[in-house]
Design an enzyme around this catalytic site. Structure first.
Site, mmCIF file in Angstrom:
data_model
loop_
_atom_site.group_PDB
_atom_site.id
_atom_site.type_symbol
_atom_site.label_atom_id
_atom_site.label_comp_id
_atom_site.label_asym_id
_atom_site.label_seq_id
_atom_site.Cartn_x
_atom_site.Cartn_y
_atom_site.Cartn_z
ATOM 1 N N LYS A 185 0.643 -1.222 0.523
ATOM 2 C CA LYS A 185 -0.111 0.031 -0.069
ATOM 3 C C LYS A 185 1.340 0.959 0.060
ATOM 4 O O LYS A 185 1.744 1.682 0.760
ATOM 5 C CB LYS A 185 -0.733 0.491 1.126
ATOM 6 C CG LYS A 185 -1.848 0.908 1.018
ATOM 7 C CD LYS A 185 -2.479 1.724 2.090
ATOM 8 C CE LYS A 185 -1.900 3.017 2.920
ATOM 9 N NZ LYS A 185 -1.879 4.309 1.808
ATOM 10 N N SER A 238 5.372 8.637 9.789
ATOM 11 C CA SER A 238 4.928 8.835 10.859
ATOM 12 C C SER A 238 5.096 7.692 12.118
ATOM 13 O O SER A 238 4.853 6.970 12.284
ATOM 14 C CB SER A 238 3.605 9.680 10.903
ATOM 15 O OG SER A 238 3.114 9.430 10.878
ATOM 16 N N THR A 239 5.451 8.782 13.185
ATOM 17 C CA THR A 239 5.667 8.089 14.389
ATOM 18 C C THR A 239 4.173 7.606 15.139
ATOM 19 O O THR A 239 4.240 6.572 15.507
ATOM 20 C CB THR A 239 6.541 8.516 15.661
ATOM 21 O OG1 THR A 239 8.179 8.313 15.495
ATOM 22 C CG2 THR A 239 6.588 8.055 16.466
ATOM 23 N N GLY A 242 2.787 4.527 13.353
ATOM 24 C CA GLY A 242 3.731 3.665 13.673
ATOM 25 C C GLY A 242 3.119 3.254 15.007
ATOM 26 O O GLY A 242 3.426 1.334 14.641
ATOM 27 N N GLU A 259 9.852 2.213 10.476
ATOM 28 C CA GLU A 259 10.411 3.337 9.607
ATOM 29 C C GLU A 259 10.315 4.769 10.349
ATOM 30 O O GLU A 259 9.405 4.844 9.549
ATOM 31 C CB GLU A 259 11.592 2.827 8.735
ATOM 32 C CG GLU A 259 12.019 1.683 8.229
ATOM 33 C CD GLU A 259 13.239 1.833 8.456
ATOM 34 O OE1 GLU A 259 13.966 2.941 8.892
ATOM 35 O OE2 GLU A 259 14.243 0.267 8.947
ATOM 36 N N CYS A 293 13.269 11.894 6.505
ATOM 37 C CA CYS A 293 13.776 11.230 7.159
ATOM 38 C C CYS A 293 14.896 11.315 8.510
ATOM 39 O O CYS A 293 14.802 11.738 9.620
ATOM 40 C CB CYS A 293 12.831 10.054 7.994
ATOM 41 S SG CYS A 293 13.443 8.913 6.925
ATOM 42 N N GLU A 394 9.678 16.662 15.215
ATOM 43 C CA GLU A 394 10.323 16.774 12.981
ATOM 44 C C GLU A 394 9.141 17.660 12.069
ATOM 45 O O GLU A 394 7.915 17.638 12.754
ATOM 46 C CB GLU A 394 9.321 15.116 12.841
ATOM 47 C CG GLU A 394 10.104 14.875 11.708
ATOM 48 C CD GLU A 394 9.886 13.772 11.323
ATOM 49 O OE1 GLU A 394 8.772 13.632 10.982
ATOM 50 O OE2 GLU A 394 10.639 13.014 10.555
HETATM 51 P P1 NAD Z 1 2.189 8.249 7.452
HETATM 52 O O1 NAD Z 1 2.172 8.112 8.919
HETATM 53 O O2 NAD Z 1 1.016 9.920 7.737
HETATM 54 O O3 NAD Z 1 1.262 8.069 6.799
HETATM 55 C C1 NAD Z 1 2.497 6.588 5.946
HETATM 56 C C2 NAD Z 1 2.070 5.104 5.075
HETATM 57 O O4 NAD Z 1 1.018 4.815 6.357
HETATM 58 C C3 NAD Z 1 0.709 6.144 4.286
HETATM 59 O O5 NAD Z 1 0.884 4.746 3.143
HETATM 60 C C4 NAD Z 1 -0.280 6.439 5.059
HETATM 61 O O6 NAD Z 1 -1.516 5.792 4.118
HETATM 62 C C5 NAD Z 1 -0.335 5.198 5.681
HETATM 63 N N1 NAD Z 1 -1.190 4.937 6.758
HETATM 64 C C6 NAD Z 1 -1.823 5.896 7.945
HETATM 65 N N2 NAD Z 1 -3.038 5.469 8.499
HETATM 66 C C7 NAD Z 1 -2.640 4.649 9.118
HETATM 67 C C8 NAD Z 1 -2.727 2.996 9.425
HETATM 68 N N3 NAD Z 1 -3.959 3.541 10.910
HETATM 69 N N4 NAD Z 1 -2.692 2.040 9.264
HETATM 70 C C9 NAD Z 1 -2.702 1.636 8.843
HETATM 71 N N5 NAD Z 1 -1.486 2.480 7.782
HETATM 72 C C10 NAD Z 1 -2.001 3.669 7.667
HETATM 73 O O7 NAD Z 1 3.682 9.032 6.631
HETATM 74 P P2 NAD Z 1 3.808 10.387 6.043
HETATM 75 O O8 NAD Z 1 3.041 11.595 6.315
HETATM 76 O O9 NAD Z 1 3.542 9.346 5.018
HETATM 77 O O10 NAD Z 1 5.144 10.360 5.902
HETATM 78 C C11 NAD Z 1 7.091 10.925 6.117
HETATM 79 C C12 NAD Z 1 6.819 10.413 7.986
HETATM 80 O O11 NAD Z 1 7.477 9.557 7.710
HETATM 81 C C13 NAD Z 1 7.437 11.541 8.824
HETATM 82 O O12 NAD Z 1 7.240 11.190 9.881
HETATM 83 C C14 NAD Z 1 9.067 10.929 7.943
HETATM 84 O O13 NAD Z 1 10.175 10.553 9.104
HETATM 85 C C15 NAD Z 1 8.786 9.160 8.009
HETATM 86 N N6 NAD Z 1 9.574 8.373 6.990
HETATM 87 C C16 NAD Z 1 10.500 7.851 7.318
HETATM 88 C C17 NAD Z 1 11.411 7.095 7.187
HETATM 89 C C18 NAD Z 1 12.467 6.064 7.624
HETATM 90 O O14 NAD Z 1 13.138 5.097 6.839
HETATM 91 N N7 NAD Z 1 12.667 6.368 9.036
HETATM 92 C C19 NAD Z 1 11.514 6.845 5.934
HETATM 93 C C20 NAD Z 1 10.762 8.113 5.501
HETATM 94 C C21 NAD Z 1 9.374 8.172 5.379
#
Ligand code: NAD
Length: 506
Positions: A185, A238-239, A242, A259, A293, A394
């Site tokens: 996804k 995002s955390t 996560g 991650e 990130c 962040e």
């Molecule tokens: P997000 O957590 O909003 O979304 C990430 C993914 O999760 C998307 O595909 C989203 O649709 C899905 N999602 C959202 N809610 C969900 C749920 N309840 N259950 C399952 N899936 C769900 O994050 P974002 O805004 O897309 O990305 C930015 C974040 O990602 C930042 O915090 C960044 O630091 C982090 N990031 C981390 C790494 C790493 O390797 N550590 C790499 C890139 C980005």
């Protein structure tokens, strides 16, 4: 992909087939540089997830896929990597259009890094310990025990929007290398390049091995995380999300790797090469407009060199070409969405309110031809304290928070004073001292005299609330395999088996 209208419409890919969503609902995909709708993507739900998981589950029963000889699988991984290179122009076009990453970076770095990861794992699996024989042992009779690492099963892969293809590769390359089947996804903001690469990969893979269900996190992501036939979830995002995923996955005790976010800190020692740091520190935070990130979002600078370094960085930041990501001269593109743009501006406002000083940037940047794009000027903030909102949370934007230090122990404490632990670094001419300091920094990656020093044969991942598990390198195969011990007995006379005498009387 089926073009049923303009703009193009992207469905799911299930069992190798382009599959429309059950609900027949679609989400607009917006170009962050222009604000225009560039595509429609399936707005899937739990029924689509069910279908994809069934396909992946059936494909996992295929012994030819699961137990393919490493030499043969290695060739397949080379083919997948070469497919990315052969289609790099098209994939990059989709990636830049939806994510706003610059064409210079996507073509010059991402495409090569993705192919290189497939090639690295293609070599790793040739001598990876998929099967290890333990030395014979009398227990009390002689037995042979093999320790095998086997595919986990159906893996759910959920990715973020900032580096859509790179993040996808970090997950599907080791998952496929270990013989799993996958349901992906992608972020609903950037699904198009993911669709295309999965479509291309499906020409090389058995049906059902690699599936895609598009849609939102709350519908598709959550259904994937809760599905009883999904054995593992690998998530980048995002955390906050996560934590929700870890909680939801606990119900079925899924294996989870996360991650998550970061608040990278770099310490600049007084002997550092300031010309290098001025450019390197900005590279660390401004690449992808700070939407990485592991960005270097905090710079902890020795007081003796603070003013000189800030002056040099300000001069260099003003020269960064902010613009249309398709322009090959652009060094920094737009922010992904209006929501994310507003969040960044709010953090900058809070810095002002809390007494920090914006020495450059701090506002919207207008780009000719991209009037509706979400561009933020490269921003440097000084006079920060680590407990100010913008300095500890962040931001995920092109905003550098500069902090001063006098004593190195205090600088290390400041760097570690974060809920995150993804990246950290040191700028100095004393690399011996730097390597000693590196051991004291709480981060999954520590970079000395540079930033973003990713290599496909080195593990990448977080400590603390930046998540757990490691991506890339041979070590990534660990989290896509389960360990099984297979023991074989040789004695055929039940009377000679001393353990049987614990139960039987002969
Ligand atoms: P997000 O957590 O909003 O979304 C990430 C993914 O999760 C998307 O595909 C989203 O649709 C899905 N999602 C959202 N809610 C969900 C749920 N309840 N259950 C399952 N899936 C769900 O994050 P974002 O805004 O897309 O990305 C930015 C974040 O990602 C930042 O915090 C960044 O630091 C982090 N990031 C981390 C790494 C790493 O390797 N550590 C790499 C890139 C980005």
């Amino acid at each position: 992909m089926v073009s049923i209208a303009e703009p193009p419409c992207y469905n799911h890919i299930i069992n190798g087939q382009d599959t429309p969503p059950k609900e027949n609902a679609y989400i607009d995909v917006i170009c962050p540089a222009t604000g225009k709708i560039i595509a429609l993507t399936a707005d899937g739900d739990a029924r689509d997830v069910d279908l994809a998981v069934e396909a992946a589950s059936t494909a996992f029963k295929n012994k030819d896929w699961r137990f393919m000889a490493p030499e043969q699988r290695s060739k397949l991984l080379y083919q997948l990597g070469n497919t990315v290179l052969a289609n790099a122009q098209e994939l990059a076009q989709l990636e830049v259009e939806a994510s706003g990453g610059t064409i210079k970076r996507v073509m010059g770095l991402d495409m090569l890094a993705i192919a290189d990861l497939f090639f690295t794992l293609a070599e790793s699996i040739k001598d990876y310990p998929f099967i290890e024989n333990l030395a014979p042992k009398l227990l009390p009779e002689q037995v042979n025990t093999m320790v095998v690492r086997e595919a986990v099963g159906v893996c759910g892969v959920i990715t973020a929007w900032n580096f859509p293809l790179l993040l996808l590769a970090w997950k599907i390359a080791p998952a496929l290398a270990a013989g799993n089947t996958v349901v992906v996804k992608a972020s609903e903001l950037t699904p198009t390049s993911t669709y295309r690469v999965i479509e291309l990969f499906n020409t090389l893979l058995p049906p059902g091995v690699l599936n895609l269900v598009s849609g939102t996190g709350v519908k598709v992501g959550d259904a994937l995380v809760r599905h009883p036939k999904v054995n593992k979830i690998s998530f980048t995002g995002s955390t906050r999300t996560g934590k929700q995923i870890q909680t939801a996955a606990a119900e079925t005790l899924k294996r989870v790797t996360l991650e998550l976010g970061g608040k990278g800190a770099a310490i600049v020692m007084p002997d550092a090469n300031l010309e290098l740091v001025a450019h390197g520190a900005l590279f660390g935070i401004m690449m992808n407009a700070g939407q990485a990130c592991e960005s270097a979002s905090r710079l902890i600078v020795h007081e003796d060199i603070h003013d000189e370094l800030v002056a040099k960085m300000t001069e260099a930041a003003e020269k960064i070409a902010v613009g249309n990501p398709f322009d090959p001269n652009t060094g920094m593109g737009p922010i992904i969405s209006e929501q994310q743009f507003n969040k960044i501006i709010a953090y900058i406002d809070s810095a002002r309110e809390q007494g920090a000083k914006i020495v450059c940037g701090g506002e919207r940047r207008h780009v000719a031809g991209c009037e509706n794009g979400y561009f933020v000027a490269p921003t440097i903030i000084t006079e920060c304290r680590n407990d100010m909102t913008h300095a500890c949370e962040e931001i995920f934007g092109p905003v550098l928070s500069v902090l001063k230090y006098r004593d190195i122990d205090a600088a290390i404490d400041t760097a570690n004073d974060s809920v995150y632990g993804l990246s950290a670094g040191i700028w100095t001419e004393d690399v011996v001292e730097a390597q000693a300091i590196a051991r004291r920094l709480e981060a999954g990656s520590v970079w000395i005299n540079d930033w973003h020093m990713m290599r496909t044969d080195a593990p990448f991942g977080g400590m603390k609330q930046s998540g757990y598990g490691r991506e890339m390198s041979e070590l990534s195969l660990h989290s896509y395999t389960e360990i099984k011990a297979i023991s074989t007995a040789f004695e055929r006379d039940p009377r000679k088996k001393s353990t049987y005498q614990l139960v039987h009387s002969f």
